[in-house]
Design a protein around this motif. Sequence first.
Motif, PDB file in Angstrom:
ATOM      1  N   GLU A  22       0.830  -1.206   0.000  1.00 52.48           N
ATOM      2  CA  GLU A  22       0.000   0.000   0.000  1.00 52.48           C
ATOM      3  C   GLU A  22       0.862   1.252   0.000  1.00 52.48           C
ATOM      4  O   GLU A  22       2.013   1.240   0.453  1.00 52.48           O
ATOM      5  N   TYR A  23       0.287   2.315  -0.532  1.00 45.73           N
ATOM      6  CA  TYR A  23       0.885   3.649  -0.468  1.00 45.73           C
ATOM      7  C   TYR A  23       0.174   4.437   0.617  1.00 45.73           C
ATOM      8  O   TYR A  23      -1.044   4.334   0.795  1.00 45.73           O
ATOM      9  N   THR A  24       0.925   5.242   1.363  1.00 47.64           N
ATOM     10  CA  THR A  24       0.329   6.024   2.427  1.00 47.64           C
ATOM     11  C   THR A  24       1.135   7.301   2.626  1.00 47.64           C
ATOM     12  O   THR A  24       2.034   7.623   1.840  1.00 47.64           O
ATOM     13  N   LYS A  25       0.809   8.017   3.652  1.00 48.01           N
ATOM     14  CA  LYS A  25       1.594   9.167   4.095  1.00 48.01           C
ATOM     15  C   LYS A  25       2.041   8.921   5.528  1.00 48.01           C
ATOM     16  O   LYS A  25       1.362   8.234   6.301  1.00 48.01           O
ATOM     17  N   SER A  26       3.178   9.485   5.886  1.00 50.21           N
ATOM     18  CA  SER A  26       3.699   9.365   7.230  1.00 50.21           C
ATOM     19  C   SER A  26       4.396  10.677   7.571  1.00 50.21           C
ATOM     20  O   SER A  26       4.096  11.719   6.978  1.00 50.21           O
ATOM     21  N   ASP A  36       5.778  10.920   1.858  1.00 55.99           N
ATOM     22  CA  ASP A  36       5.182   9.729   1.268  1.00 55.99           C
ATOM     23  C   ASP A  36       5.719   8.480   1.975  1.00 55.99           C
ATOM     24  O   ASP A  36       6.877   8.451   2.422  1.00 55.99           O
ATOM     25  N   GLN A  38       5.394   3.892   2.021  1.00 53.52           N
ATOM     26  CA  GLN A  38       4.908   2.662   1.398  1.00 53.52           C
ATOM     27  C   GLN A  38       5.039   1.519   2.383  1.00 53.52           C
ATOM     28  O   GLN A  38       5.981   1.455   3.186  1.00 53.52           O
ATOM     29  N   LEU A  48       7.152  -0.404   7.084  1.00 56.14           N
ATOM     30  CA  LEU A  48       6.813   0.912   6.550  1.00 56.14           C
ATOM     31  C   LEU A  48       8.110   1.619   6.176  1.00 56.14           C
ATOM     32  O   LEU A  48       9.017   1.738   7.006  1.00 56.14           O
ATOM     33  N   LYS A  50       9.769   5.180   4.250  1.00 57.73           N
ATOM     34  CA  LYS A  50       9.458   6.556   3.864  1.00 57.73           C
ATOM     35  C   LYS A  50      10.768   7.312   3.655  1.00 57.73           C
ATOM     36  O   LYS A  50      11.833   6.886   4.113  1.00 57.73           O
ATOM     37  N   ASN A 451       1.295   5.721  10.285  1.00 52.39           N
ATOM     38  CA  ASN A 451       0.670   5.495   8.989  1.00 52.39           C
ATOM     39  C   ASN A 451      -0.632   6.298   8.989  1.00 52.39           C
ATOM     40  O   ASN A 451      -1.537   6.033   9.776  1.00 52.39           O
ATOM     41  N   ARG A 453      -3.097   6.412   7.000  1.00 48.92           N
ATOM     42  CA  ARG A 453      -4.281   5.589   6.734  1.00 48.92           C
ATOM     43  C   ARG A 453      -4.834   5.022   8.032  1.00 48.92           C
ATOM     44  O   ARG A 453      -6.050   5.031   8.279  1.00 48.92           O
ATOM     45  N   THR A 454      -3.967   4.513   8.891  1.00 49.73           N
ATOM     46  CA  THR A 454      -4.378   3.956  10.174  1.00 49.73           C
ATOM     47  C   THR A 454      -4.830   5.048  11.128  1.00 49.73           C
ATOM     48  O   THR A 454      -5.835   4.910  11.841  1.00 49.73           O
TER      49      THR A 454
END
Length: 539
Positions: A22-26, A36, A38, A48, A50, A451, A453-454
């Motif tokens: 998955e792609y996410t932001k941190s 960014d 991943q 994770l 970044k 993350n 998303r979380t």
Amino acid sequence: MTATDPAPTPPAKVDRDEVFLEYTKSICPVCKVVVDGQVNIREGKVYLRKRCKEHGTFEALVYGDAQMYIESARFNKPGTIPLTFQTEVKDGCPSDCGLCPEHKQHACLGIVEVNTSCNLDCPICFADSGHQPDGYSITLEQCDAMLDVFVASEGEAEMVMFSGGEPTIHKDILAMIDLAQDKPIRNVNLNTNGIRLATDKAFVRALGERNGRHGKALNIYLQFDGFKQDTHLAIRGTDLRDRKRAALDNCAAAGLTVTLVAAVEKDMNEDELGAIIRYGIEHPAIRSVAFQPVTHSGRHVEFDPMTRLTNSDIIHGIAAQLPEWFRPSDFFPVPCCFPTCRSITYLIVDQDPETGETTVVPIPRLIQIEDYLDYVSNRVLPDQGVRQALEKLWSASAFMGTQTTADQLTLTAEQLECAACGLDQPQVVKEINDKAFMIVIQDFQDPYTLNVRTLMKCCVEEITPDGRLIPFCAYNSVGYREQVRAQMSGVAVADVVPNATPLQPLLAPSPYGSRIAVTNGRPGGPIAPDSTNVGQPVR
């Protein structure tokens, strides 16, 4: 090259050594800018990764069992919209906390930190608390307003937790509990190291008098990391074993229900999981145990982010240390938050008064939990009422000793298939609230593992004196804790940086024992400024 020379071998493509998930932001763990990220699977574990333009690439283990991580997605419950939001969407997550309208879940649990002072200076403390001259304590008036913000957001709130610092040393802590019980808040939790509970029986009696008042529970969330002297010295800086036992005995005498809360650090106390559960089952005051892999926010020992403990490591550790009672499949993700954040199981505990033998049966072996809490598979729901009961049991607001948990356990017990385990179902239904025991595993995010998303589905919120509800992991990772401390104390507070092995050349000690970046000069600056390519044209 001649005609007889063999043709050169063309270069061969090779597969990557990881599966992109998955792609996410941190955030960058050093400067806290949004970056960014991943999530990848490698050798059966989830990581994770970044990259910060200024500080380079970072990677951390986020889940020790990739299969568990993937399967947990089925238990992702649709979020509930709170009645009010406290902030607007301006810069995006995690810069607009909170709660902002883009947040995906309401607050199952609200936390009021009443002070930054503590009667301990623990080597491990996500709140960076201790004997410090420049902290703060909230007033009764501030507490009242904070509780009102929580109620406005929730309507009738399920659970508020008073924390710190050490809340029991606040001069108004009993009055604050009274304030909460006079509002539409069903239950109160007191998070404590137990020192005052061990030494002040009159205070414990006063807490006991408030348990059950207005039909509302007051529960104790007791720091309890293990039994070895080395464990206490490493995590708390002093041997508290006698104090913990005295606190628990005093709670039992006052009729208080206790949750043992263990901070679990790799190579420190991960071998004590089974012993803590056994002790909890045997002690009359204890009805649940919560295991928290150490959150590398605030103050902590040096660690390797690639080998940190995660929820799945705790689950496998429990099953390995108590194989006669547990297997990993007894634990199920909690649907109200992101399902990789928290896992829970409930037990039916039966102790033979004649032989002293203890029988433990995990409730998930008696009812098909996935039939009710799987929100992805296309299946017919057996009973909506049972689903609602299980949703309340598998929730961040679920605590033993509350009427809500008691009611839902009774409803669930009526559906149990007890015969295969040799249990008398009518008797189980009748005695479920006396025989049930709860185990929680909660891995809070830190600046290495954050993350977005979380985070967007976090249901544990810090209630701040200025009237915000900030997701717990954002509060401790992104810079909000430092922001609130600076606002309340009037002292500039630099962003805390994880005490990670790869970061050692960049770190300096803070006044509170945590670590800050040598070049970090951002006190008072914006929270999580965006450094990604979001909103930027390609050319």
